[in-house]
Design a protein around this motif. Structure first.
Motif, PDB file in Angstrom:
ATOM      1  N   UNK A 281       0.822  -1.209   0.000  1.00  0.00           N
ATOM      2  CA  UNK A 281       0.000   0.000   0.000  1.00  0.00           C
ATOM      3  C   UNK A 281       0.860   1.266   0.000  1.00  0.00           C
ATOM      4  N   UNK A 282       1.995   1.245   0.699  1.00  0.00           N
ATOM      5  CA  UNK A 282       2.888   2.400   0.676  1.00  0.00           C
ATOM      6  C   UNK A 282       3.532   2.564  -0.703  1.00  0.00           C
ATOM      7  N   UNK A 283       3.810   1.440  -1.353  1.00  0.00           N
ATOM      8  CA  UNK A 283       4.315   1.518  -2.731  1.00  0.00           C
ATOM      9  C   UNK A 283       3.287   2.175  -3.631  1.00  0.00           C
ATOM     10  N   UNK A 284       2.014   1.786  -3.450  1.00  0.00           N
ATOM     11  CA  UNK A 284       0.950   2.406  -4.221  1.00  0.00           C
ATOM     12  C   UNK A 284       0.856   3.901  -3.993  1.00  0.00           C
ATOM     13  N   UNK A 285       1.059   4.327  -2.737  1.00  0.00           N
ATOM     14  CA  UNK A 285       1.034   5.756  -2.434  1.00  0.00           C
ATOM     15  C   UNK A 285       2.143   6.492  -3.195  1.00  0.00           C
ATOM     16  N   UNK A 286       3.330   5.887  -3.234  1.00  0.00           N
ATOM     17  CA  UNK A 286       4.430   6.496  -3.969  1.00  0.00           C
ATOM     18  C   UNK A 286       4.127   6.597  -5.461  1.00  0.00           C
ATOM     19  N   UNK A 287       3.507   5.563  -6.005  1.00  0.00           N
ATOM     20  CA  UNK A 287       3.143   5.570  -7.425  1.00  0.00           C
ATOM     21  C   UNK A 287       2.144   6.691  -7.716  1.00  0.00           C
ATOM     22  N   UNK A 288       1.158   6.865  -6.837  1.00  0.00           N
ATOM     23  CA  UNK A 288       0.141   7.891  -7.058  1.00  0.00           C
ATOM     24  C   UNK A 288       0.705   9.299  -6.910  1.00  0.00           C
ATOM     25  N   UNK A 289       1.609   9.493  -5.964  1.00  0.00           N
ATOM     26  CA  UNK A 289       2.252  10.800  -5.837  1.00  0.00           C
ATOM     27  C   UNK A 289       3.033  11.108  -7.114  1.00  0.00           C
ATOM     28  N   UNK A 290       3.722  10.090  -7.638  1.00  0.00           N
ATOM     29  CA  UNK A 290       4.442  10.284  -8.901  1.00  0.00           C
ATOM     30  C   UNK A 290       3.504  10.566 -10.053  1.00  0.00           C
ATOM     31  N   UNK A 291       2.360   9.880 -10.091  1.00  0.00           N
ATOM     32  CA  UNK A 291       1.399  10.095 -11.170  1.00  0.00           C
ATOM     33  C   UNK A 291       0.800  11.486 -11.159  1.00  0.00           C
ATOM     34  N   UNK A 292       0.409  11.975  -9.973  1.00  0.00           N
ATOM     35  CA  UNK A 292      -0.160  13.320  -9.907  1.00  0.00           C
ATOM     36  C   UNK A 292       0.879  14.391 -10.222  1.00  0.00           C
ATOM     37  N   UNK A 293       2.115  14.162  -9.780  1.00  0.00           N
ATOM     38  CA  UNK A 293       3.194  15.105 -10.096  1.00  0.00           C
ATOM     39  C   UNK A 293       3.436  15.154 -11.601  1.00  0.00           C
ATOM     40  N   UNK A 294       3.398  14.002 -12.256  1.00  0.00           N
ATOM     41  CA  UNK A 294       3.568  13.958 -13.710  1.00  0.00           C
ATOM     42  C   UNK A 294       2.432  14.676 -14.422  1.00  0.00           C
ATOM     43  N   UNK A 377      -2.927  21.335  -6.467  1.00  0.00           N
ATOM     44  CA  UNK A 377      -3.526  21.154  -5.140  1.00  0.00           C
ATOM     45  C   UNK A 377      -3.743  19.674  -4.832  1.00  0.00           C
ATOM     46  N   UNK A 378      -4.194  18.926  -5.829  1.00  0.00           N
ATOM     47  CA  UNK A 378      -4.419  17.492  -5.636  1.00  0.00           C
ATOM     48  C   UNK A 378      -3.097  16.751  -5.434  1.00  0.00           C
ATOM     49  N   UNK A 379      -2.043  17.168  -6.129  1.00  0.00           N
ATOM     50  CA  UNK A 379      -0.729  16.544  -5.946  1.00  0.00           C
ATOM     51  C   UNK A 379      -0.205  16.786  -4.530  1.00  0.00           C
ATOM     52  N   UNK A 380      -0.441  17.979  -4.005  1.00  0.00           N
ATOM     53  CA  UNK A 380      -0.023  18.292  -2.631  1.00  0.00           C
ATOM     54  C   UNK A 380      -0.793  17.422  -1.639  1.00  0.00           C
ATOM     55  N   UNK A 381      -2.102  17.258  -1.856  1.00  0.00           N
ATOM     56  CA  UNK A 381      -2.906  16.410  -0.971  1.00  0.00           C
ATOM     57  C   UNK A 381      -2.432  14.956  -1.033  1.00  0.00           C
ATOM     58  N   UNK A 382      -2.091  14.473  -2.236  1.00  0.00           N
ATOM     59  CA  UNK A 382      -1.596  13.104  -2.376  1.00  0.00           C
ATOM     60  C   UNK A 382      -0.302  12.922  -1.596  1.00  0.00           C
ATOM     61  N   UNK A 383       0.594  13.879  -1.715  1.00  0.00           N
ATOM     62  CA  UNK A 383       1.870  13.797  -0.988  1.00  0.00           C
ATOM     63  C   UNK A 383       1.640  13.860   0.520  1.00  0.00           C
ATOM     64  N   UNK A 384       0.726  14.720   0.956  1.00  0.00           N
ATOM     65  CA  UNK A 384       0.426  14.831   2.386  1.00  0.00           C
ATOM     66  C   UNK A 384      -0.155  13.523   2.922  1.00  0.00           C
ATOM     67  N   UNK A 385      -1.030  12.905   2.138  1.00  0.00           N
ATOM     68  CA  UNK A 385      -1.597  11.629   2.556  1.00  0.00           C
ATOM     69  C   UNK A 385      -0.557  10.536   2.652  1.00  0.00           C
ATOM     70  N   UNK A 386       0.380  10.520   1.714  1.00  0.00           N
ATOM     71  CA  UNK A 386       1.438   9.506   1.726  1.00  0.00           C
ATOM     72  C   UNK A 386       2.346   9.671   2.949  1.00  0.00           C
ATOM     73  N   UNK A 387       2.739  10.902   3.229  1.00  0.00           N
ATOM     74  CA  UNK A 387       3.578  11.155   4.402  1.00  0.00           C
ATOM     75  C   UNK A 387       2.813  10.819   5.680  1.00  0.00           C
ATOM     76  N   UNK A 388       1.534  11.207   5.724  1.00  0.00           N
ATOM     77  CA  UNK A 388       0.724  10.894   6.891  1.00  0.00           C
ATOM     78  C   UNK A 388       0.618   9.401   7.142  1.00  0.00           C
ATOM     79  N   UNK A 389       0.458   8.630   6.066  1.00  0.00           N
ATOM     80  CA  UNK A 389       0.357   7.173   6.208  1.00  0.00           C
ATOM     81  C   UNK A 389       1.639   6.581   6.777  1.00  0.00           C
ATOM     82  N   UNK A 390       2.775   7.069   6.314  1.00  0.00           N
ATOM     83  CA  UNK A 390       4.058   6.578   6.822  1.00  0.00           C
ATOM     84  C   UNK A 390       4.222   6.861   8.321  1.00  0.00           C
ATOM     85  N   UNK A 391       3.727   8.012   8.748  1.00  0.00           N
ATOM     86  CA  UNK A 391       3.864   8.385  10.156  1.00  0.00           C
ATOM     87  C   UNK A 391       2.835   7.689  11.046  1.00  0.00           C
ATOM     88  N   UNK A 392       1.615   7.518  10.518  1.00  0.00           N
ATOM     89  CA  UNK A 392       0.536   6.957  11.328  1.00  0.00           C
ATOM     90  C   UNK A 392       0.581   5.438  11.415  1.00  0.00           C
TER      91      UNK A 392
END
Length: 424
Positions: A281-294, A377-392
């Motif tokens: 699931x964390x790998x998926x988060x990284x993929x989605x952050x990359x996709x939105x950034x692209x 804005x959506x890319x920032x939210x995706x990145x925030x969610x990914x970082x939050x998941x790693x911490x939580x």
């Protein structure tokens, strides 16, 4: 396959597949209907319709789970399918934008009650842990096949007919799904240990808030919603206005996202037996952050092309599957059997709360301020969610409260520790 030897599961799975394809056709047709009525403002119309959907999902899903043990679940699922079929049948008749909003509200109210009830039925029918894991994967494969094939079927159909006819196919799908549900022997829900509806609703939310891995899932929901909103809301206008494509082209681009989801879902069943759900699931988060950034880069550099769009949409599809597919396994390992309906309803509601945040950004902000600002804005939210998941969700999250809860309910500590370690 042993899983499909279970008659009731086989019928329910068939009902799900048929209803999913009906829903897929509705998604394509609704976007085209919005474009037909609103033109360049289609993204705003679609964003509003989907926001209405999310509000109803957030409110109704936990209430449905709270009362599900008071009604025969087979009859409830049947009636909800019938309602959805009837509502979709009326969509081709709309002539005003507000008609869309009213019908979508009715359609999604039924869907909000149907989905958590359906999800909670599966573990009661498929009791073996290994089979249940495969049932989750099969369900995801069905969803990905729908996301891949529905746009393709829609693209072929739109070559010969108006998009309004797609709604008829959707309605027929819901009615067939209803008949398949009626043919199953769905067990009624176990009586809940909570006395009132509010206690049942609050119990599922509290479970998420106090369980580390489920707090991580909440954060990952935001990642999925941020990336998925770009595909769901903005594809129509991006293809029609930015790329100059046709109605069929919209369907083909949506199929690109479905292709990515399908490829990931086909690979996951065996991987989930060997790799921790958290890692996937964390790998998926990284993929989605990359996709939105692209996607942001595509717009910022004015490089919007068919190839670039298809690649990014495919990457987003892969990332969504990597997060969504293991979620059911994590939920089941984190709660007692009697709390499964509440947990699934809480996840359903909380995940759609994330979509409630991201749909307006994609639809309203994307229409009024442009894709660059909205997708950033959506890319920032995706990145925030990914970082939050790693911490939580710590890498070694411990068992703590979850083990105590499950062990108390089942009185089988060794089994619970085994299933929990697999999920974590």
């Amino acid at each position: 396959m042993r899983l499909f030897a279970i008659r009731d599961y086989r019928h329910l799975f068939g009902a799900q597949v048929i209803a999913l394809f009906g829903t897929g056709l509705t998604t394509v047709a609704l976007g085209l209907l919005a474009y037909d009525l609103a033109g360049p403002r289609a993204g705003m119309v679609l964003g509003t319709a989907l926001t209405i959907k999310m509000v109803l999902y957030v409110v109704i899903a936990p209430l449905a789970a709270a009362y599900v043990d008071r009604f025969p679940r087979r009859r409830l699922l049947f009636l909800l399918d019938v309602v959805r079929g009837a509502v979709v049948l009326a969509l081709p008749l709309v002539s005003e934008i507000w008609h869309i909003y009213v019908l979508i509200a009715l359609l999604q109210a039924a869907a909000a009650a149907f989905t958590p009830t359906f999800q909670a039925v599966i573990p009661d029918i498929v009791t073996d842990e290994s089979d249940y894991t495969r049932a989750l994967s099969a369900s995801q494969v069905a969803s990905t096949m729908e996301s891949l094939l529905s746009p393709v079927l829609a693209a072929v159909a739109l070559t010969f007919m108006s998009f309004n006819w797609l709604f008829l196919g959707t309605s027929a799908g819901f009615l067939i799904s209803a008949l398949l549900v009626l043919s199953t022997r769905v067990p009624d829900a176990r009586p809940s240990t909570h006395a009132t509806a509010w206690e049942k609703v609050a119990a599922g939310i509290r479970t998420f808030l106090r369980t580390p891995r489920l707090r991580g899932v909440m954060a990952l929901n935001l990642v999925v919603a941020a990336a998925g909103s770009i595909v769901v809301v903005n594809t129509v206008n991006h293809v029609r206005d930015t790329l100059g494509g046709s109605q069929s082209d919209v369907a083909w681009v949506l199929a690109a996202s479905g292709t990515g989801t399908l490829l990931a879902a086909l690979a996951l069943p065996r991987v989930l037996d060997r790799v921790a759900a958290r890692t996937i699931m964390m790998t998926g988060a990284g993929v989605l952050v990359g996709g939105t950034t692209a996607a942001v880069t595509l717009i910022a550099a004015d490089l919007a092309t068919w190839t670039g769009t298809a690649i990014i949409w495919t990457v987003i599809g892969v990332g969504m599957a990597l997060i969504i597919t293991p979620t059911g396994k994590v939920l089941r390992a984190s709660v007692a059997p009697t709390a499964i309906p509440e947990a699934f309803a809480a996840q359903f509601s909380l995940s759609h709360l994330a979509w409630l945040i991201t749909y307006p950004i994609a639809g309203w902000l994307g229409t009024s301020a442009g894709y660059l600002l909205a997708w950033s804005a959506l890319a920032v939210l995706a990145a925030a969610g990914a970082v939050g998941a790693l911490l939580l969700w710590p890498r070694h999250d411990g068992r703590g409260t979850v083990t105590t809860t499950v062990t108390t309910a089942r009185h089988t500590p060794s089994t619970d520790r085994s299933s929990l370690s697999k999920a974590a």
